[in-house]
Design an enzyme around this catalytic site. Sequence first.
Site, PDB file in Angstrom:
ATOM      1  N   HIS A   9      48.559  41.414  51.649  1.00  0.00           N
ATOM      2  CA  HIS A   9      48.167  40.699  52.869  1.00  0.00           C
ATOM      3  C   HIS A   9      48.733  39.273  52.903  1.00  0.00           C
ATOM      4  O   HIS A   9      49.139  38.710  51.880  1.00  0.00           O
ATOM      5  CB  HIS A   9      46.642  40.635  52.982  1.00  0.00           C
ATOM      6  N   THR A  12      45.424  33.651  52.978  1.00  0.00           N
ATOM      7  CA  THR A  12      44.121  33.464  53.615  1.00  0.00           C
ATOM      8  C   THR A  12      43.592  32.053  53.381  1.00  0.00           C
ATOM      9  O   THR A  12      44.097  31.305  52.544  1.00  0.00           O
ATOM     10  CB  THR A  12      43.083  34.452  53.059  1.00  0.00           C
ATOM     11  N   ASN A  15      42.579  31.769  49.816  1.00  0.00           N
ATOM     12  CA  ASN A  15      43.739  31.570  48.944  1.00  0.00           C
ATOM     13  C   ASN A  15      44.082  30.088  48.893  1.00  0.00           C
ATOM     14  O   ASN A  15      44.299  29.510  47.824  1.00  0.00           O
ATOM     15  CB  ASN A  15      44.965  32.323  49.462  1.00  0.00           C
ATOM     16  N   GLU A  82      40.463  45.238  47.381  1.00  0.00           N
ATOM     17  CA  GLU A  82      40.687  44.428  46.187  1.00  0.00           C
ATOM     18  C   GLU A  82      39.629  44.734  45.125  1.00  0.00           C
ATOM     19  O   GLU A  82      38.570  45.319  45.416  1.00  0.00           O
ATOM     20  CB  GLU A  82      40.650  42.939  46.567  1.00  0.00           C
ATOM     21  N   ILE A 152      45.658  41.865  43.136  1.00  0.00           N
ATOM     22  CA  ILE A 152      45.274  42.499  41.875  1.00  0.00           C
ATOM     23  C   ILE A 152      45.376  44.016  42.002  1.00  0.00           C
ATOM     24  O   ILE A 152      45.849  44.703  41.091  1.00  0.00           O
ATOM     25  CB  ILE A 152      43.860  42.071  41.450  1.00  0.00           C
TER      26      ILE A 152
END
EC number: 5.4.2.-
Length: 215
Positions: A9, A12, A15, A82, A152
């Site tokens: 993705h 964000t 992030n 995730e 991950i």
Amino acid sequence: MLQVYLVRHGETQWNAERRIQGQSDSPLTAKGEQQAMQVATRAKELGITHIISSDLGRTRRTAEIIAQACGCDIIFDSRLRELNMGVLEKRHIDSLTEEEENWRRQLVNGTVDGRIPEGESMQELSDRVNAALESCRDLPQGSRPLLVSHGIALGCLVSTILGLPAWAARRLRLRNCSISRVDYQESLWLASGWVVETAGDISHLDAPALDELQR
């Protein structure tokens, strides 16, 4: 030969803020939206026939942008979520206690059966993302699916295809909106089954975002 593309993705808000997301969520930043549009332009050239996405908000939005460019419907699959990071989700990385940081490090340093309290182990993550990938083999002949998932989760998927245990030390960097490709094939010079063609391609991005742990 079945070709499956894997996309992380876009960047964000969490992030950018160095917050732990896991299965909690935050929206794409303006940069994340731009990354999604750039990877969508790239995907349009690949002949994508199906888009299969984690059902979390950040992957949904990334998948929507790609689907619009490719003219595909989206199939949502919770197996592509995730890693569940338990009690540490939503926390700022710099706020973790020494004990909490040790829990987090177990997920990246090769600790067998490491897990954050109330979260998943890497083996549990591996089991579900690999099952999602295997489902692509049931698509019609000639399909070329694109999976939208998480850092991950995709790193674990690619690493296990390469023969590493799910809990192996995390050494594969997959940046936001990077593209990887795995193929299912029979080959004289490769093991039969899934093989990694490419991992972490960011040549389509103007300015790749730093991974949240590198800021």
